[in-house]
Design a protein around this motif. Structure first.
Motif, PDB file in Angstrom:
ATOM      1  N   GLU A  54       0.830  -1.201   0.000  1.00  8.10           N
ATOM      2  CA  GLU A  54       0.000   0.000   0.000  1.00  8.10           C
ATOM      3  C   GLU A  54       0.869   1.258   0.000  1.00  8.10           C
ATOM      4  N   LEU A  55       2.070   1.139   0.540  1.00 12.91           N
ATOM      5  CA  LEU A  55       2.960   2.293   0.636  1.00 12.91           C
ATOM      6  C   LEU A  55       4.059   2.293  -0.408  1.00 12.91           C
ATOM      7  N   THR A  56       4.554   1.142  -0.793  1.00 16.74           N
ATOM      8  CA  THR A  56       5.658   1.047  -1.753  1.00 16.74           C
ATOM      9  C   THR A  56       5.260   0.106  -2.875  1.00 16.74           C
ATOM     10  N   LEU A  57       4.659   0.663  -3.899  1.00 15.94           N
ATOM     11  CA  LEU A  57       4.150  -0.161  -4.986  1.00 15.94           C
ATOM     12  C   LEU A  57       5.174  -0.436  -6.083  1.00 15.94           C
ATOM     13  N   ASP A  58       6.102   0.444  -6.282  1.00  8.98           N
ATOM     14  CA  ASP A  58       6.990   0.396  -7.436  1.00  8.98           C
ATOM     15  C   ASP A  58       8.223  -0.469  -7.159  1.00  8.98           C
ATOM     16  N   GLU A  59       8.350  -1.565  -7.888  1.00  8.52           N
ATOM     17  CA  GLU A  59       9.489  -2.482  -7.702  1.00  8.52           C
ATOM     18  C   GLU A  59      10.821  -1.795  -7.982  1.00  8.52           C
ATOM     19  N   ALA A  60      10.863  -0.916  -8.976  1.00 13.17           N
ATOM     20  CA  ALA A  60      12.104  -0.210  -9.298  1.00 13.17           C
ATOM     21  C   ALA A  60      12.541   0.667  -8.127  1.00 13.17           C
ATOM     22  N   PHE A  61      11.588   1.321  -7.481  1.00 16.19           N
ATOM     23  CA  PHE A  61      11.898   2.151  -6.319  1.00 16.19           C
ATOM     24  C   PHE A  61      12.444   1.290  -5.176  1.00 16.19           C
ATOM     25  N   ILE A  62      11.848   0.147  -4.968  1.00 10.58           N
ATOM     26  CA  ILE A  62      12.300  -0.756  -3.905  1.00 10.58           C
ATOM     27  C   ILE A  62      13.723  -1.229  -4.168  1.00 10.58           C
ATOM     28  N   ARG A  63      14.017  -1.605  -5.412  1.00 11.60           N
ATOM     29  CA  ARG A  63      15.388  -2.025  -5.750  1.00 11.60           C
ATOM     30  C   ARG A  63      16.376  -0.875  -5.535  1.00 11.60           C
ATOM     31  N   LEU A  64      15.978   0.344  -5.913  1.00  8.86           N
ATOM     32  CA  LEU A  64      16.834   1.509  -5.727  1.00  8.86           C
ATOM     33  C   LEU A  64      17.114   1.747  -4.246  1.00  8.86           C
ATOM     34  N   MET A  65      16.086   1.688  -3.431  1.00  9.44           N
ATOM     35  CA  MET A  65      16.256   1.913  -1.996  1.00  9.44           C
ATOM     36  C   MET A  65      17.127   0.829  -1.366  1.00  9.44           C
ATOM     37  N   ASP A  66      16.916  -0.421  -1.755  1.00  9.44           N
ATOM     38  CA  ASP A  66      17.730  -1.513  -1.216  1.00  9.44           C
ATOM     39  C   ASP A  66      19.200  -1.334  -1.595  1.00  9.44           C
ATOM     40  N   SER A  67      19.474  -1.008  -2.843  1.00  8.66           N
ATOM     41  CA  SER A  67      20.866  -0.846  -3.268  1.00  8.66           C
ATOM     42  C   SER A  67      21.490   0.397  -2.636  1.00  8.66           C
ATOM     43  N   SER A  68      20.711   1.455  -2.439  1.00  6.71           N
ATOM     44  CA  SER A  68      21.218   2.665  -1.789  1.00  6.71           C
ATOM     45  C   SER A  68      21.550   2.398  -0.323  1.00  6.71           C
ATOM     46  N   ALA A  69      20.744   1.597   0.333  1.00  5.59           N
ATOM     47  CA  ALA A  69      20.987   1.279   1.743  1.00  5.59           C
ATOM     48  C   ALA A  69      22.333   0.595   1.913  1.00  5.59           C
ATOM     49  N   ASP A  70      22.654  -0.313   1.012  1.00  9.35           N
ATOM     50  CA  ASP A  70      23.930  -1.029   1.111  1.00  9.35           C
ATOM     51  C   ASP A  70      25.114  -0.079   1.009  1.00  9.35           C
TER      52      ASP A  70
END
Length: 64
Positions: A19-35
């Motif tokens: 409901e809050l994070t629908l976009d898979e591309a955004f999720i991949r970006l956030m995960d890679s940025s966190a690392d």
């Protein structure tokens, strides 16, 4: 963190992540940025993985 994830899973809160994070591309970006954000993040992700969880932006329980 694994305990919090488990409590969220049991209560159904993890089911509402999309409901809050629908976009898979955004999720991949956030995960890679966190690392890259801090060296500790990679170790935390490793420990979370050892306890049966995947993800960083969207947590999911891995199948055993």
């Amino acid at each position: 963190m694994s305990e919090l994830n488990e409590k969220a899973r049991i209560s159904g809160q993890l089911d509402r992540q999309d409901e809050l994070t629908l976009d898979e591309a955004f999720i991949r970006l956030m995960d890679s940025s966190a690392d890259r954000a801090h060296p500790v993040v990679a170790r935390l992700r490793e420990l979370i993985g050892e306890r049966g969880w995947t993800g960083w932006t969207r947590f999911e329980k891995r199948e055993p």
